[in-house]
Design a protein around this motif. Structure first.
Motif, PDB file in Angstrom:
ATOM      1  N   GLN A  42      26.847 -10.716  16.711  1.00  0.00           N
ATOM      2  CA  GLN A  42      25.835  -9.661  16.840  1.00  0.00           C
ATOM      3  C   GLN A  42      25.926  -8.994  18.211  1.00  0.00           C
ATOM      4  OE1 GLN A  42      23.425  -8.931  14.305  1.00  0.00           O
ATOM      5  NE2 GLN A  42      23.122  -7.126  15.572  1.00  0.00           N
ATOM      6  N   SER A  65      28.707  -4.623  10.229  1.00  0.00           N
ATOM      7  CA  SER A  65      28.428  -3.765  11.395  1.00  0.00           C
ATOM      8  C   SER A  65      29.602  -3.778  12.366  1.00  0.00           C
ATOM      9  CB  SER A  65      27.161  -4.253  12.112  1.00  0.00           C
ATOM     10  OG  SER A  65      26.072  -4.274  11.236  1.00  0.00           O
ATOM     11  N   LEU A  66      30.155  -4.985  12.551  1.00  0.00           N
ATOM     12  CA  LEU A  66      31.311  -5.098  13.463  1.00  0.00           C
ATOM     13  C   LEU A  66      32.488  -4.289  12.924  1.00  0.00           C
ATOM     14  CD1 LEU A  66      32.032  -6.548  16.103  1.00  0.00           C
ATOM     15  CD2 LEU A  66      32.902  -8.445  14.757  1.00  0.00           C
ATOM     16  N   SER A 105      36.307 -10.409  20.227  1.00  0.00           N
ATOM     17  CA  SER A 105      35.805 -10.500  18.842  1.00  0.00           C
ATOM     18  C   SER A 105      36.893 -11.054  17.918  1.00  0.00           C
ATOM     19  CB  SER A 105      35.325  -9.138  18.363  1.00  0.00           C
ATOM     20  OG  SER A 105      36.412  -8.234  18.248  1.00  0.00           O
ATOM     21  N   HIS A 122      29.018  -6.770  18.439  1.00  0.00           N
ATOM     22  CA  HIS A 122      28.748  -5.502  17.743  1.00  0.00           C
ATOM     23  C   HIS A 122      27.909  -4.580  18.620  1.00  0.00           C
ATOM     24  CE1 HIS A 122      25.535  -3.381  15.337  1.00  0.00           C
ATOM     25  NE2 HIS A 122      26.615  -2.655  15.130  1.00  0.00           N
ATOM     26  N   CYS A 144      32.028  -0.704  13.654  1.00  0.00           N
ATOM     27  CA  CYS A 144      32.433  -0.351  15.030  1.00  0.00           C
ATOM     28  C   CYS A 144      33.948  -0.201  15.126  1.00  0.00           C
ATOM     29  CB  CYS A 144      31.953  -1.420  16.012  1.00  0.00           C
ATOM     30  SG  CYS A 144      30.194  -1.417  16.296  1.00  0.00           S
ATOM     31  N   SER A 200      29.069  -0.977  20.112  1.00  0.00           N
ATOM     32  CA  SER A 200      28.265   0.219  19.811  1.00  0.00           C
ATOM     33  C   SER A 200      27.880   0.937  21.091  1.00  0.00           C
ATOM     34  CB  SER A 200      26.990  -0.184  19.040  1.00  0.00           C
ATOM     35  OG  SER A 200      27.321  -0.863  17.862  1.00  0.00           O
TER      36      SER A 200
END
Length: 1930
Positions: free
Chosen positions: A168, A235-236, A205, A171, A239, A175
């Motif tokens: 999280q 979400s990752l 990541s 991400h 990105c 962002s």
């Protein structure tokens, strides 16, 4: 070089106060010795310390204490505090701090029972960091996460525990980076930091996902429905997708993100077939294969499969698929096979569409990665052999063919990386072919490999890519595979070694070949158990051709053999050296080779040098290199005429495999033999090599001396001690000799090259040994006298900048006592000289002044001397005072401050004067000298560590202010629309009266009227308005004497002042620390403020955008570049954004510019391109180059033609855009980043030609020329159509795909306009450009037949252009067609072109069409002759087609132009000895050609004066070429021997001079060939000789007469010539008188004069040998001598001097050294004098040619070391003077000869004192008139050395004469001559002494040339008196 690894910086723990107090409180314990309490005490002590090293030690101690803890510890809370402390400190430290690693180690060493508690504490701390961090904390937290995963098991457990939170956070971080990136345009440093942070986050990541794959898979499978992890991963992935599709991110980030996308998909879906299906869909940009993916993943992937995604996305996904998926072993399923085959197809599609070179680099790398994956795949699936995969990857498949086409397109790419990857891909393709075709291992049976090898070998050798490909074939299939196909390969590759661009490639391929060949031969011999003979075969293949080339080829062709090839050969086979030496010593005439070659001696030196450098030659300690070479040969080589032979011999002496090898006395003697004659070398390359080799020798001396001294301290045996001491003594003597010899070479009048060499070598001695005077070392300081040091000091006055710099550097190394600057008077004198020079009107004097001032800055007594100078000038100046014990650094700072303040004070006063009267300032004290000195002082100052900052700040403000004032004074001149034109350039004193009015006229009131009308200067009288400026202005330096003000002075003053202002402002901005504050953070102190820097930027902007004088804006550009570089590197955010803002502003101005704009509009836009160039080139190359992309888009839009731009005014922006584009394409600093815009630029340039406005067409021409250079490279020779500047069509259109449809459509449009049927001439504006571009392209034999970018569509249009009514267009079309036709297609193309010609005459024939077609045929045949070297294939039909169209060569064809070209085609086929056609066809064509020739006007009695119209001359010359082939070149092949004499007679008697000239050129060429081949020519009969001599007597055309005389010279050289004029015989005396008269009258024509004098000289030598002597011959000899002497003077053309040298060399044995003295003493000595003049000529070729006289001197007259050897000119000069003295003894003419040579010694100046005074006065006036002294014509000759040489030899001659001969009474005339010479010498000595005494102080600086002239004059007179005294003394 060993690079020391950078050590990580250790920083102490820094926690905020609250956290620190809490931790200290939690660790507080009251005594106790249990384990936990000890840990707590240790950690508390650690937190209380501030030394990071001690903290590490305590952490390690705590770690070992934790390790010993047991489970039954009572202190649970205290233990938790300890663990919490370590975890908190761990997460707070920076990434690479060793303290963090120590804590990680301590936590990792806790016992197993404690590990879970440790993980909990670490998780809590990390979770705290992840919960709500500030954005500036993101990089630190990312580094912490990475550290947890880096060899820290507990950290990995912690990450696994917090997996969702970590993902999280990542991400969230990505962002935030995406959001920030959109607002950083123009802030390159911030952008670069953001890119680095983003790259780190993506990599982290990936690391987290990779290490947590099981956890992710388990969580996702366990969740029955939607889970939180899916959202986070989605979400990752979102990105990632945003990054990979955002082109503002740099490629490194996008490429890594591509890998992250594939990794995430694999982690979610596993490794089955479904993964391959999803990745295939993503690569294909299709959503069809996504069904197998989870819904959330499918939705995200669909975002990536959009129609508008950038093409780079597929590239990054391919990279990810290859890097993140496993390809080893058997593939999981068919989808994987599809994916493996899809990747290269995707990449190849991208290959055509991409533009950026960096993207091409990624494509090349990913393709190589794919080939490695494919190899892994095949090797893992050897048993299964999937048929589709096997078939697709085998040689000859479609995929392999496409990949080979990619290789051929990119193997010459400008980027090294692309070329390297391409070669690796080629090798892997061969390996793939080997794996898939296991049926045959023999390359001879493999058709695919054989064809591939043959096609590669057929390619032209200038294509560098083929070398690497052939090297791969050698590596995999052996050398014999290539040698069987092309046996002459070694000789072919050796022939390429003369080209520097090809030599490295050729040598690498040869190394692979001979190493492989040796291994193969050895293996064959071992297998056959026969070890005899294989080495001889290897030598025959590789060593014998090498020795032939080294001996016989020209030196420039063998330059790089020593550098690249020979060392590799000797490394491969050291034993071959003995074979080489033996072969070369067995070669007859060991010292000579063909003209221009190094000969066997040179080849021997080359081989030995290479071998010695490789350690193959034995050391010299037991004899000179093991007795391999005689010493005499080496001495000859060291003074050889050819530079490279000397360098190789020197390299043999100096280079050694061991740096400690002791130098022998023989080697020292060889250096003594080499250096004196070689110091004065004009060639920069020779000087550089000599210095480099001498450095190696001196390093050997140093290292071996240290070894000897070490032995001395260890040795016990007296004999060995004595030997070592003797060697060290020899070293000391050698070094002292070297120093003294070099110092004495720096006398006044020494040549530039000798000064440079001497200073370089002395600098090396000072660097390696130091000029110390102490007992340690060699005490070389004792060899340095005050005179030596003065000579070095006076070198600073040299006009050559490099000499100044070397002398300044050397002075610091010399003993201070010798330099003598401690003496106050001497220092004051030098300071005063420097200050005077800083106001000189001669530009180079200010550079001398700067060097002198920098020399004085380190002396503590400079302040008082400066004060004294200020008081003398009446200036109010007080320098800063120095304390007694001030450090050197502070002394330098204070002295620099004082000198700059003094110069600034003077400059301010001078600017004030210039503001009132610029003329007076320009004539007396120009401003630029002071400014230059200030800049030079700042350059040598370390401005980062200054102490007196307040004084420096004030000084900087004043400097900037005075710069602006200087600029304001001079800018009216340099910003004038025509500064040179407005100011009159003559030196007439009357004109200077009007200069002031003119200067007022050109105040900057100009508008930009470049496009409208020219502005006229106001021509009113102005006497009543402007006060006339007097021409005589008083000067304090000369006591009121006047100055002449010339326009040159004003102009030079103005533009040099602008230059120095720019340099000074640039230096201030670049070197001074910046004073700035960013946001609310702390202030950065500095010396220059942001406002000052911005002000300087605005100043440069004004200068660049408004100056018109090229010198001014070019130099402003240099200063502005320094400023822009500083802006990008500065820490100030405001300054970082300035380039972007300025760029936007200037582009807006360009867009809206018109003739009333402030922008300067000249035809090249003046400084505007420079301004934009400087702003763009400062953008970091590693960034996304957003400014460059934005600017190029704007400019290309402006540069393209538009319908609303048709008037002069509306095209101003277009012209500016074209000019700016040109500057940007030329800028090398933009590198490959500019390449994507080349296609658009080319389109703008081509379309710009269609504009009706001249200015647009002019700028388009310049842009087009630049783009041609940018695309095809800088021209590497004089040949406009060289193959080195060409490119295959596929490579060109692959790199610039947009040009394919554009050029094709433009060519089609242009070709439609060329039809000449209408009779009107229509010339398409762009046609010439299109043909020019297309003529640089050629098809590659490697191109596939169905290539999408093939050249075939262009051919019909090019052929059609041959019908144009414009001659030049037809010629260009023929030239452009040639490269489009493959060698194999030439016969069929020629045949089809010939069939288009009419077979018989008919009405309305278009002769333009015929001419264009014939030109295309002619050019194709000539190209085939050059490239193919073999006949046309049988049955080609060309001969038959020509025979059917022979009417085109006859009178039936009324057009003489087409007649002539048809004849040229016939000559092309019939002329060569080895014809392109069958013998029967050629024979028939020759007969037809002869019949046409025999009925032509050239041969028949019909006079050729018939008016045949335009082209008749070309037709006649075509006939001549046929006649020459039949009569002179190959008459035996034409079968008409009876016609040769008749044809030659017709040619020589033709009234057209062009015919006679071409005929004589053919005869001369054939005679030269016959002379080289030593053959007798059958056609050279009595009639022909008579015709030639008759023509020589009656020819009126100068060129023809010169040619016939050259022909007769060649004939006369081989024997006596019988002269006839028709039937009348001519005597030799008459011929000589005729030639003498001709030579005297023909001085207007150099060629004729040289030819007449050469032939006359041959006749003179012949007549001298004959017995007959009469008065006319004697008179003729005297006039001949005068003519030869006149040709030797310095101002004569090069051709004339070379001719004179050849004449003198050829007459050496018969005239100059003859014992009979045939010309008498006076004439003979005069010829010797001129030979010596030529030996001292400035031109190297003249000197070399004259030095050949040595080889014509009888051996008994010379010493053995120079007899029969080619020697360098200095040695020849030395030997020549000695030889002349010896000849005087033999002739018994010593007294008369000595007097003649004394006249040489005295010089040829007139001794009249009145004339001397007059000339001195004139020279002083001239010196004021001309700012740039012309100086001596000859910069090589050294009058001092010549005078010393004469004196030495004359003294020895007189001494020998007095000892060996009876003193006889002198003749009366000799006595009178002695008295006369003595009187002259005494008068000269006296006058020169008086003139020297009258010069001002330190004349070496103030009047250098005059001082050197007078010193030489005095020296001449003194030495002449000495010689006369010796002669007369009993």
């Amino acid at each position: 070089m060993v690079v020391k690894k950078k050590t990580a910086r250790v920083e102490a723990v820094v926690l905020d106060e609250e956290n620190l107090h809490q931790l200290l409180a939690s660790l507080s314990v009251d005594g106790g010795e249990d384990g936990v309490r000890k840990v707590a005490q240790t950690l508390r002590s650690c937190l209380e310390l501030t030394d990071p090293v001690q903290q590490i030690q305590l952490v390690k101690k705590a770690g070992s204490q934790l390790e010993t803890l047991t489970e039954n510890q009572p202190e649970g809370a205290l233990l938790d505090s300890c663990l919490n402390t370590l975890a908190l400190v761990y997460t707070s430290l920076q990434a690479k701090n060793p303290l963090r690693r120590a804590i990680g180690s301590a936590l990792g060493s806790v016992p197993e029972w404690l590990q879970e508690r440790t993980v909990v504490h670490l998780s809590v701390c990390l979770a705290g960091c992840l919960s709500s961090p500030a954005s500036e904390q993101y990089p630190h937290i990312v580094d912490t996460i990475t550290a947890c995963m880096d060899g820290f098991p507990l950290g990995e457990r912690c990450i696994a525990k917090l997996l969702s939170e970590v993902l999280q956070f990542l991400h969230k971080g990505l962002s935030e980076y995406l959001r920030q990136n959109s607002g950083l345009a123009g802030r390159h440093i911030a952008q670069a930091q953001l890119m680095h942070s983003c790259l780190t986050a993506v990599k982290t990541s990936m690391l987290v996902i990779q290490r947590s794959q099981e956890a992710i898979s388990t969580t996702l499978q366990a969740a029955q429905c939607h889970c939180n992890l899916e959202d986070i991963l989605g979400s990752l992935l979102g990105c990632y997708i945003n990054i990979v599709t955002d082109e503002e991110f740099i490629q490194a980030v996008q490429s890594t993100t591509g890998m992250a996308i594939v990794l995430l998909i694999r982690s979610v879906m596993g490794s089955g077939d479904d993964v391959a299906s999803v990745v295939c869909s993503l690569l294909q940009n299709s959503g069809q294969g996504l069904e197998s993916a989870p819904q959330w993943l499918k939705q995200r992937c669909e975002l990536l499969c959009t129609s508008g995604r950038p093409p780079g996305v597929s590239l990054y996904l391919c990279h990810g698929a290859l890097a993140m998926l496993s390809w080893k072993g058997t593939l999981p399923g068919p989808k994987w096979e599809n994916l493996l085959l899809l990747v290269p197809k995707t990449l190849l599609d991208l290959d055509v569409s991409i533009k950026e070179s960096t993207t091409a680099m990624v494509v090349a790398r990913v393709l190589t990665l794919w080939s490695v994956a494919a190899l892994d795949c095949l090797q893992g699936a050897m048993q299964l052999r999937p048929p589709s995969l096997w078939q697709s990857l085998s040689g000859g498949s479609d995929l392999q063919r496409q990949l080979l086409e990619h290789i051929y397109s990119h193997w010459e790419h400008p980027l090294d990386g692309v070329r390297h990857q391409t070669r690796s891909l080629f090798r892997n393709l061969l390996l793939l072919h080997q794996l898939t075709s296991t049926s045959t291992s023999d390359s001879t049976e493999d058709c695919y490999i054989t064809e591939l090898t043959q096609s590669l070998l057929q390619l032209e050798w200038h294509m560098k890519g083929k070398y690497g490909a052939l090297g791969c074939l050698v590596e995999l299939y052996g050398a014999e595979h290539l040698l069987e196909i092309q046996p002459a390969l070694p000789l072919c590759l050796l022939g390429l070694m003369g080209d520097q661009t090809l030599a490295p490639y050729a040598s690498d391929l040869m190394e692979r070949l001979f190493v492989s060949h040796k291994a193969q031969l050895s293996a064959e011999a071992s297998a056959a158990e026969n070890s005899d003979g294989w080495m001889e075969r290897w030598h025959h293949m590789w060593v014998t051709p090498l020795l032939q080339v080294l001996c016989c080829a020209r030196l420039d062709q063998t330059t790089y053999i020593l550098d690249y090839f020979l060392p590799k050969l000797l490394r491969c086979s050291p034993s071959s050296l003995a074979h080489m030496v033996q072969a070369l010593q067995d070669t007859p005439s060991c010292s000579k080779g063909p003209s221009g070659s190094r000969g066997a001696l040179g080849a021997l030196m080359t081989c030995l040098r290479a071998a010695r450098a490789q350690g193959v030659v034995p050391t010299s300690e037991g004899g000179l290199w093991g007795g391999l070479v005689p010493l005499r040969l080496l001495q000859q080589a060291l003074v050889h005429k050819h530079d490279q032979v000397r360098m190789d011999a020197l390299g043999l002496v100096c280079e050694s495999h061991r740096s400690t090898e002791v130098l022998t006395s023989q080697e020292m003697d060889l250096i003594r033999h080499f250096l004196p004659p070689n110091l004065n070398s004009q060639s920069p390359g020779v000087r550089q090599q000599s210095v480099s080799l001498m450095k190696k020798l001196l390093c050997r001396v140093k290292d071996s001396a240290q070894l000897l001294q070490k032995r001395l301290s260890q040795e016990r045996e007296p004999e060995l001690i004595e030997q070592n001491q003797l060697k060290l003594h020899l070293y000391k003597e050698f070094l002292r000799w070297l120093c003294v010899m070099l110092f004495e070479g720096l006398l006044p009048g020494a040549s530039f090259s000798k000064c440079l060499m001497s200073l370089h070598l002395l600098g090396l001695v000072g660097q390696l040994f130091t000029f110390s005077t102490g007992p340690d070392g060699f005490a070389l300081g004792e060899a340095v006298t005050c005179t030596h040091a003065q000579n070095v000091l006076y070198c600073i006055s040299s006009n050559f900048l490099e000499v100044k710099q070397l002398a300044s550097t050397l002075l610091w190394k010399l003993p201070p006592s010798a330099v003598g600057l401690q003496e106050p008077e001497r220092m004051l004198g030098i300071l005063q000289a420097a200050l005077d020079l800083s106001t000189s009107t001669k530009p180079f004097d200010s550079v001398t002044a700067a060097h002198l001032l920098n020399l004085l800055l380190h002396h503590p007594d400079l302040g008082p001397a400066l004060l004294h100078c200020a008081q003398e000038q009446g200036l109010n100046f007080q320098p800063p005072s120095l304390m007694p014990q001030t450090s050197e650094v502070l002394t330098l700072e204070l002295n620099s401050l004082a000198v700059i303040q003094f110069l600034l004070h003077c400059l301010q006063l001078e600017v004030l004067k210039a503001e009132s009267c610029l003329l007076e300032a320009a004539a007396s004290r120009p401003l630029y000298g002071r400014a230059h000195c200030i800049t030079a002082i700042l350059q040598h100052l370390n401005t980062g560590s200054l102490c007196h900052t307040e004084q420096w700040k004030r000084l900087v403000s004043e400097l900037i202010a005075v710069c602006y004032r200087m600029s304001d004074v001079v800018s009216p001149v340099v910003q004038s629309s025509s500064p040179e034109g407005l100011i009159p350039m003559d030196a007439d004193t009357d004109t200077s009266a009007g200069l002031q009015r003119i200067l007022q006229e050109i105040q900057p009131r100009d508008t930009n009227d470049f496009f409208t009308s020219a502005r006229q200067l106001d021509t009113h009288n102005g006497e009543d308005q402007t006060q006339t400026q007097t021409t005589q202005m008083s000067s304090p330096a000369t006591g009121g004497e006047g100055y002449r003000v010339t326009a040159q002075m004003v102009l030079v003053c103005c533009w040099r002042s602008m230059k120095e202002v720019a340099m000074l402002l640039g230096q201030l901005c670049q070197s001074l620390p910046l004073h700035y504050t960013n946001d609310d953070t702390h202030m950065h102190p500095g010396l220059i403020t942001e406002e000052q820097v911005e002000g300087v930027g605005l100043y440069f902007r004004q200068q660049l955008l408004q100056s018109r004088h090229r010198g001014a804006f070019e130099l402003a550009y240099v200063g502005f570049v320094r400023l822009t570089d500083m802006l990008c590197r500065s820490g100030s955010q405001a300054l970082q954004q300035l380039p972007s803002r300025w760029l936007s502003e200037v582009l807006e101005e360009v867009k809206s510019s018109d003739p009333s704009s402030k922008l300067c509009a000249t035809r090249r836009s003046a400084g505007i391109p420079f301004y934009i160039q400087a702003l763009l080139s400062s953008e970091p190359k590693s960034s996304s180059c957003s400014l460059l992309k934005m600017t190029m888009r704007e400019l290309i839009t402006l540069a393209m033609p538009s319908s609303d731009r048709t008037t002069d005014s509306s095209t101003v922006p277009q012209v500016h855009a074209l000019n700016i584009l040109r500057a940007l394409y030329r800028d090398t600093r933009l590198g490959e980043n500019i390449i994507p815009f080349v296609s658009d630029g080319m389109q703008a340039a081509v379309l710009g030609f269609t504009s009706p406005v001249w200015a647009v067409r002019n700028s388009s021409t310049l842009l087009f020329s630049t783009l041609i250079t940018r695309i095809f490279g800088v021209k590497k020779g004089k040949d406009e159509h060289s193959k080195k500047n060409r490119m295959t069509g596929r490579e060109f259109f692959t790199r610039f795909p947009a040009l394919y449809p554009f050029l094709l459509s433009q060519l089609e449009e242009a070709a439609a306009t060329v039809e000449s049927d209408s009779g009107q001439v229509k010339l398409h504006p762009s046609l010439f450009l299109l043909l020019l571009v297309l003529s640089r392209l050629y098809p590659s034999p490697m191109d596939g037949s169905a290539s999408p970018l093939g050249l075939a569509p262009f051919m019909p249009f090019i052929i059609r252009c041959g019908r144009s009514a414009v001659y030049r267009t037809r010629e260009m079309a023929a030239r452009a067609l040639v490269p489009f036709v493959l060698v194999t297609q030439v016969p069929s193309t020629v045949h089809s072109l010939l069939l288009e010609l009419p077979p018989e005459p008919r009405p309305k024939i278009q002769h333009n069409h015929i001419h264009g077609t014939l030109l295309q045929v002619l050019f194709l045949l000539r190209s085939y002759q050059t490239d193919s070297h073999r006949p046309l294939p049988a049955g080609n039909g060309i001969g038959k087609a020509l025979l059917q169209r022979m009417w085109l060569a006859s009178r039936q064809n009324s057009c003489v132009v087409t007649r002539g070209v048809f004849l040229d085609v016939l000559v092309c086929l019939c002329g060569p000895k080895i014809s392109l056609l069958d013998d029967s066809e050629v024979s028939e064509l020759r007969q037809e050609s002869l019949s046409v020739l025999m009925v032509s006007n050239l041969v028949t009695s019909i006079t050729p004066s018939d008016n045949l119209g335009p082209g008749s001359t070309q037709y006649s010359l075509s006939l001549v070429r046929v006649a020459l082939s039949a009569s002179v070149e190959i008459p035996e092949h034409w079968g008409a021997p009876h016609l040769t004499t008749q044809l030659l007679q017709c040619l020589l008697q033709c009234p057209q001079y062009e015919v006679r000239e071409l005929s004589l050129e053919g005869v001369l060429r054939r005679l030269m060939e016959a002379e080289e081949q030593m053959t007798r020519l059958a056609w050279l009969d009595e009639t022909t000789l008579s015709n030639l001599t008759c023509l020589a007597l009656h020819e009126t055309h100068a060129q023809c007469l010169a040619k016939v005389l050259q022909v007769l010279s060649v004939l006369s050289h081989s024997g006596e010539l019988h002269w006839r004029d028709g039937v009348q015989d001519i005597s030799q005396e008459e011929v000589m008188l005729y030639l003498l008269s001709l030579a005297q009258k023909s001085t207007h024509s150099v060629e004729l004069h040289c030819a007449a004098l050469t032939l006359l000289s041959q006749l003179v030598v012949q007549s001298v040998n004959s017995d007959a002597k009469n008065a006319s011959v004697t008179a003729c000899l005297s006039q001949w001598r005068a003519l030869v002497c006149a040709c030797c003077s310095e101002e004569q053309p090069l051709e004339m001097k070379l001719m004179a040298a050849k004449v003198l060399v050829d007459s050496t044995d018969k005239l100059l050294t003859s014992s009979e003295l045939p010309l008498g003493l006076s004439s003979t000595v005069s010829l010797w004098r001129n030979l010596f003049t030529l030996l001292q000529d400035e031109d190297q070729d003249v000197r070399d040619s004259a030095s050949d006289f040595i080889s014509n001197v009888p051996a008994y007259l010379l010493s053995t070391d120079v007899a029969g050897v080619s020697v360098c000119p200095p040695v020849a000069l030395d030997a020549g003077v000695g030889l002349l003295c010896r000849l005087l003894e033999l002739w018994k003419q010593v007294p008369a000869g000595v007097l003649a040579l004394t006249e040489w010694l005295l010089g040829e100046e007139d001794s009249s004192s009145e004339e001397e005074a007059g000339s001195d006065e004139a020279s002083s006036l001239d010196e004021e008139d001309f700012l740039f002294e012309k100086g001596d014509l000859n910069l090589w000759a050294e009058a001092f050395q010549w005078v010393k040489l004469l004196h030495t030899n004359l003294s020895a001659l007189i001494q020998d004469y007095k000892q060996t001969q009876d003193p006889r009474p002198a003749k009366l005339d000799q006595v009178q001559q002695v008295h006369s010479l003595s009187a002259q010498a005494q008068a000269k000595a006296l006058s020169s002494k008086e003139a020297l005494d009258s010069l001002p102080g330190l004349p070496q600086f103030s009047c250098t040339a005059e001082h050197a002239r007078l010193v030489l004059r005095h020296q001449r007179a003194t030495l002449a008196l000495d010689v006369l005294e010796r002669l007369t003394k009993d």
